[in-house]
Design a protein around this motif. Structure first.
Motif, short mmCIF file in Angstrom:
data_model
loop_
_atom_site.label_atom_id
_atom_site.label_comp_id
_atom_site.label_asym_id
_atom_site.label_seq_id
_atom_site.Cartn_x
_atom_site.Cartn_y
_atom_site.Cartn_z
N SER A 34 48.52 12.56 32.64
CA SER A 34 49.29 13.74 33.04
C SER A 34 48.86 14.99 32.30
O SER A 34 48.99 16.11 32.82
CB SER A 34 50.78 13.49 32.80
OG SER A 34 51.25 12.42 33.58
N LEU A 35 48.34 14.85 31.09
CA LEU A 35 47.92 16.01 30.31
C LEU A 35 46.61 16.60 30.81
O LEU A 35 46.31 17.77 30.55
CB LEU A 35 47.77 15.62 28.83
CG LEU A 35 49.06 15.40 28.06
CD1 LEU A 35 48.76 14.89 26.66
CD2 LEU A 35 49.88 16.68 27.97
N LEU A 36 45.83 15.81 31.52
CA LEU A 36 44.55 16.28 32.03
C LEU A 36 44.72 17.07 33.33
O LEU A 36 45.58 16.73 34.15
CB LEU A 36 43.62 15.10 32.30
CG LEU A 36 42.96 14.43 31.11
CD1 LEU A 36 42.25 13.15 31.56
CD2 LEU A 36 41.99 15.37 30.42
N PRO A 37 43.92 18.11 33.54
CA PRO A 37 43.94 18.79 34.84
C PRO A 37 43.61 17.79 35.95
O PRO A 37 42.81 16.87 35.76
CB PRO A 37 42.83 19.85 34.70
CG PRO A 37 42.70 20.06 33.22
CD PRO A 37 42.99 18.74 32.58
N THR A 38 44.21 17.97 37.10
CA THR A 38 44.03 17.01 38.19
C THR A 38 42.60 16.96 38.71
O THR A 38 42.19 15.96 39.30
CB THR A 38 44.98 17.35 39.36
OG1 THR A 38 44.77 18.72 39.74
CG2 THR A 38 46.43 17.16 38.95
N ASP A 39 41.84 18.05 38.50
CA ASP A 39 40.47 18.06 38.99
C ASP A 39 39.45 17.54 37.97
O ASP A 39 38.24 17.67 38.16
CB ASP A 39 40.07 19.47 39.43
CG ASP A 39 40.16 20.49 38.29
OD1 ASP A 39 40.67 20.14 37.21
OD2 ASP A 39 39.73 21.65 38.50
N THR A 40 39.95 16.92 36.89
CA THR A 40 39.05 16.36 35.88
C THR A 40 38.23 15.23 36.49
O THR A 40 38.78 14.33 37.14
CB THR A 40 39.84 15.81 34.68
OG1 THR A 40 40.61 16.87 34.11
CG2 THR A 40 38.91 15.24 33.62
N ASN A 42 36.25 11.78 36.76
CA ASN A 42 36.53 10.47 36.14
C ASN A 42 37.86 10.52 35.39
O ASN A 42 37.96 10.17 34.22
CB ASN A 42 35.41 10.07 35.19
CG ASN A 42 34.08 9.89 35.89
OD1 ASN A 42 34.02 9.29 36.96
ND2 ASN A 42 33.02 10.43 35.30
N HIS A 43 38.86 10.96 36.10
CA HIS A 43 40.17 11.24 35.50
C HIS A 43 40.69 10.08 34.65
O HIS A 43 41.07 10.26 33.48
CB HIS A 43 41.17 11.58 36.61
CG HIS A 43 42.40 12.27 36.14
ND1 HIS A 43 43.50 11.60 35.66
CD2 HIS A 43 42.70 13.59 36.07
CE1 HIS A 43 44.45 12.46 35.33
NE2 HIS A 43 43.99 13.68 35.56
N ARG A 44 40.71 8.89 35.22
CA ARG A 44 41.29 7.75 34.51
C ARG A 44 40.45 7.34 33.29
O ARG A 44 40.99 7.04 32.23
CB ARG A 44 41.42 6.56 35.47
CG ARG A 44 42.13 5.36 34.87
CD ARG A 44 42.44 4.32 35.92
NE ARG A 44 43.42 4.81 36.86
CZ ARG A 44 43.89 4.11 37.89
NH1 ARG A 44 43.44 2.88 38.10
NH2 ARG A 44 44.78 4.62 38.71
N LEU A 45 39.13 7.35 33.44
CA LEU A 45 38.26 7.00 32.32
C LEU A 45 38.35 8.03 31.20
O LEU A 45 38.35 7.68 30.02
CB LEU A 45 36.82 6.87 32.80
CG LEU A 45 36.49 5.65 33.67
CD1 LEU A 45 35.05 5.73 34.17
CD2 LEU A 45 36.71 4.36 32.89
N THR A 46 38.45 9.29 31.59
CA THR A 46 38.58 10.35 30.59
C THR A 46 39.89 10.21 29.82
O THR A 46 39.94 10.37 28.60
CB THR A 46 38.52 11.75 31.26
OG1 THR A 46 37.29 11.88 31.96
CG2 THR A 46 38.63 12.85 30.23
N ALA A 47 40.96 9.89 30.54
CA ALA A 47 42.26 9.69 29.90
C ALA A 47 42.21 8.52 28.91
O ALA A 47 42.73 8.61 27.79
CB ALA A 47 43.33 9.45 30.95
#
Length: 199
Positions: A34-40, A42-47
């Protein structure tokens, strides 16, 4: 928690404040994603990578900034002197107990359960149930003091009474909405509540 999260997010230039940390503790939204921008990308891997980095900072941050709430030692001593069976259940690892250990307060507790002892996290009742088994206390004879809505939900699932304290992560309106048995402003109110229960 703020320091660790802040360090992990620093390369992304995403500001992390105490209010943000309190908000996620109170609402239990998926924290890292949730803290990451939605357009990041590899969203899940980055989190997941951010969580790993934050946890690496945790031991050092705890040594530098970890401390017990003012006058907590007096409250624990008062409760201990009443002959109560005291236990700790924390959803964190045993490292968070170091400030209590430094103040020689762990000897007041008859049972300690941490995230390392369980498979399911709050609001699942496993942690409370594990601690109660160690104490040899029935759920209906116990009360759990917590500062988040998940604490109250875990109490309900485990069948224990709940006291919400306002000196932690949660705010009064969100805690009240969960229907705890009591809401107190400070841990210092606990000995008086125990006195009334005992009379």
């Amino acid at each position: 928690y703020r320091v660790c999260t802040e360090k992990a997010f620093a390369p992304l230039q995403i500001p992390i404040t105490t209010n943000i940390i309190r908000h996620y503790f109170a609402t239990h939204q998926p924290f890292w994603e949730s803290l990451l921008p939605t357009d990041t990308s590899n969203h899940r891997l980055t989190a997941a990578d951010l969580e790993t980095k934050a946890l690496q900072h945790f031991p050092d941050a705890l040594r530098k900034y970890g401390k017990i709430i003012p006058s907590l030692s007096q409250t624990i001593d008062q409760l201990c002197s009443k002959g109560l069976k005291l236990g700790i259940f924390t959803g964190s690892t045993s490292e968070v107990l170091e400030p209590l250990k430094k103040q020689n307060l762990l000897s007041c507790f008859h049972a300690i359960t941490t995230a390392e002892d369980i498979n399911h996290h709050k609001p699942h009742p496993e942690g409370l149930q594990h601690c109660l088994r160690q104490l040899k206390v029935e759920p209906t004879e116990a009360v759990y003091v917590g500062d988040t809505t998940m604490d109250i939900q875990a109490c309900r699932a485990a069948g224990t009474k709940s006291i919400a304290v306002l000196s932690g992560a949660g705010d009064c309106s969100k805690l009240a909405a969960e229907g705890p048995d009591r809401i107190i402003h400070s841990h210092q109110n606990l000995p008086a509540i125990v006195n009334r229960k005992s009379e």
